[in-house]
Design an enzyme around this catalytic site. Structure first.
Site, short mmCIF file in Angstrom:
data_model
loop_
_atom_site.label_atom_id
_atom_site.label_comp_id
_atom_site.label_asym_id
_atom_site.label_seq_id
_atom_site.Cartn_x
_atom_site.Cartn_y
_atom_site.Cartn_z
CG HIS A 185 -3.36 -4.62 -8.69
ND1 HIS A 185 -2.33 -4.14 -9.47
CD2 HIS A 185 -3.01 -4.35 -7.43
CE1 HIS A 185 -1.40 -3.59 -8.69
NE2 HIS A 185 -1.80 -3.72 -7.45
N GLY B 273 0.82 -1.21 0.00
CA GLY B 273 0.00 0.00 0.00
C GLY B 273 0.85 1.25 0.00
CB SER C 118 9.89 1.45 -3.30
OG SER C 118 9.57 0.15 -3.75
CE1 TYR D 7 -24.24 11.86 8.86
CE2 TYR D 7 -22.16 12.91 8.34
CZ TYR D 7 -22.87 11.95 9.02
OH TYR D 7 -22.22 11.08 9.85
CG ASP E 16 -24.77 7.57 3.66
OD1 ASP E 16 -25.70 8.30 3.28
OD2 ASP E 16 -24.83 6.88 4.70
CG HIS F 27 -2.34 0.65 -4.52
ND1 HIS F 27 -3.43 -0.10 -4.89
CD2 HIS F 27 -1.25 -0.16 -4.69
CE1 HIS F 27 -3.03 -1.30 -5.28
NE2 HIS F 27 -1.72 -1.37 -5.16
CG HIS G 218 -2.53 -5.32 -2.33
ND1 HIS G 218 -1.87 -6.33 -2.98
CD2 HIS G 218 -2.25 -4.19 -3.04
CE1 HIS G 218 -1.19 -5.84 -4.02
NE2 HIS G 218 -1.40 -4.56 -4.07
#
Lengths: 232, 232, 232, 232
Positions: D168, D27, D44, D226, D119, D94, D96
């Site tokens: 993915h 992620g 990375s 809201y 919502d 991103h 998983h």
């Protein structure tokens, strides 16, 4: 009086909560002093975070309170019936743990689908018959115990210390209150794994009798070689 | 003696517990000193909260205890067989983690259904054959190792450091005890995702060979470019 | 003013978060002072970790703010409708808890599949009709309340303090804000168990009326004998 | 330089870990300074417990590192493509995460099955096409971004800040890095609920357009009511 027994039973009840097997006041654990015919058990409806050694209740084998200011668990007659029928046991545990209860509600026994199961339970986890209206109408909790005992007529309660009461949930037992709780933890794990196994492969059958025996006997009996204490 | 190895193996075993992959004393991790032919492994039946560096057991390649007062894990012969067959590995791990065990019990290999899988395992996670009665009857744990090795006859154990023993559960391995545990954590996650994927779409096939290769080679081999250490 | 009520409502909202039933600012709990016609409720869109007694909002029975600097929950008109219709209740709770919401989204009532359910809810957990376009177009939240009340025309809200709003999620209520939250916790557990039961046995029917009545009356009414406070 | 942006991006990455959406170094979250054309992103392969503001990497819009000693996330070209195509966004995320990845691996869009979904996301959560061999062979991560952008040709990325990349996992975005992470948390919850809904009722269709619009517009746009900040 019976301080050690009360303490052991209190600790075992708290362990149930710590292991995530109970919500609010659900579930109960007891322990027995066989010499004196006394059973220590969780009081009815008391939440785990308020449970102390001092509110554990002592009852005799007829369920009469012999010590304690609170009422014993409403499931006490079930526990007593198990102690009467299964002479070798020292503790009984009842929960509504999630996966074991799913199987109990589905009225399905848990087949032995792997070595995790075989390591601990010698055969499928049995499910009782459903209770009849007259058994529900009077002495319900006692009849729950009788239902279990009837299911074990041809089973060995010491090698299969777990049962699913149909439409209800699991009861487990063991050499001590702590051991009964440990069986409940293992049953919940076995129940979850069996659930997923059948989702992945609905036709999956039981493992071979040879593999079942091998794993059970690695951990139990005179030729056991798992752990530090068994075998010569 | 072998203090670093013992310490590494102890830490890796504790990591298994911390990551929620084990219950009670289930599971075990070992590490090897290849130069001296010595394997350090968890003692049998000891709970993780009582595990210290000092009760890690050292055995030689025939499984004879060379240091330690406790019995080694009953699965030691399986570990040794893997060390003998897979020369590049430095650690072995065995668990009964929930989702990986479901697949093992269902006797199904885990297909490569996405890039999470492809990032770490080069191909489907294989499942062994079921064990035969004579393999169970004697040298059961050694035969478990042989079963795994046989399954890898045409597979690359270094690029596929995971296996499901049918009816049992996962074994994983890696460059070190810590790496073997990491593979077990990833396998459990991959197993859970694959389970849900097939519930949503029972006919879902494997991802393309091109996508499998791309993701595996992003993280492995000379052209890897994921992380801080790979590549030129 | 109304310090105790605000405090009680704040605590009940925080309990929702502690029990893992809510994400971010989702969900809300209210409590009522019937004598003065005042309802205390969570402010709209405020995250649980920023909730204090002082930002609980007080509204009258028409929803007009009578105390507080923040807007009340957008679901306030639903709560008020429930207080108007169900005279015996003191607290209302709304969540999007995972399993209860699955059932609400599937537009399926939760059948009574076991004693865990029967202990707490007298009959299946009802699901409302789906809302019509004109009910959505104006007074949406008020109409949500009306939808629930309509569903209870022939049901006893005090013995069945839970409902699933179709396509939406659960509302629960009780004698107090804390009790309403407790019903939400129990509903989530019952919903998860029922889910798994039907996965294991899609044709499983409800437990017998006798068993349903037995368990409900163990815990409720003049002949209750569970806990420390009931009975003679 | 860009201290605030780095700090914001670091916090958002740590939030991913705290919310249980990531394992190990999986992620990544980024944020953009549009005025200066600079993007801050996770390095990375760095584990979350070792992530600090100081190892966040700065790149320009072509992906050239302009600050930092580490390599940026290998997914950086995907993030940059999203920033180029969706002009109103300030952060990209991103993961998983378990349930969203199950749907991505099943190559199924998530239908709008309830108000929790409505919502937050205006329409079903889209899934991209599967990637072709030539798109995988070169500029893989850039092509992942292009695949997403192509899927949004007729969709409004600001009202639907989530996508499933086929085979993915999910990408999400928002006004800021923190907002992108919040969308990822909500997507995971929506994905889990939708999963269970379809297990309970495989034929369940989407909720009505009227209900979808009502819930989305309660929280978004000029008539939103809201929370504390919207509306007049």
């Amino acid at each position: 009086m019976y301080d050690d027994l009360k303490s052991e039973v209190c600790q075992a009840n708290l362990e149930l909560s710590k292991r995530g097997l109970v919500t609010y006041s659900w579930g109960n654990v007891s322990g027995i002093d066989r010499q004196n015919g006394v059973v220590a058990i969780k009081p009815s409806g008391v939440a785990y975070d308020q449970l102390t050694k001092d509110n554990i209740v002592l009852v005799d084998m007829e369920g009469k309170v012999v010590d304690g200011n609170l009422r014993p668990s409403s499931d006490t007659p079930t526990h007593l019936e198990l102690y009467r029928a299964f002479e070798g046991i020292g503790g009984v545990c009842h929960t509504h743990s999630t996966y074991a209860t799913m199987w109990a509600q589905a009225c399905r026994e848990i087949p032995c689908l792997g070595t995790t199961h075989a390591d601990h339970f010698h055969g499928p986890v049995p499910v009782t018959d459903e209770m009849q209206a007259d058994e529900i109408a009077s002495d319900y909790e006692l009849n729950t115990g009788r239902l279990i005992v009837r299911r074990f007529r041809e089973l060995d309660a010491l090698h299969l210390p777990v049962v699913l009461v149909a439409n209800h949930g699991p009861f487990t037992w063991g050499s001590s209150p702590a051991d009964a709780v440990q069986q409940a933890v293992i049953l919940e794990q076995v129940a979850e794994m069996a659930y997923g196994t059948l989702m992945l492969n609905p036709g999956q059958g039981q493992i071979s009798a040879a593999l079942q025996a091998k794993h059970f006997l690695r951990k139990h009996g005179k030729d056991a070689y798992y752990g530090q204490e068994n075998g010569e």
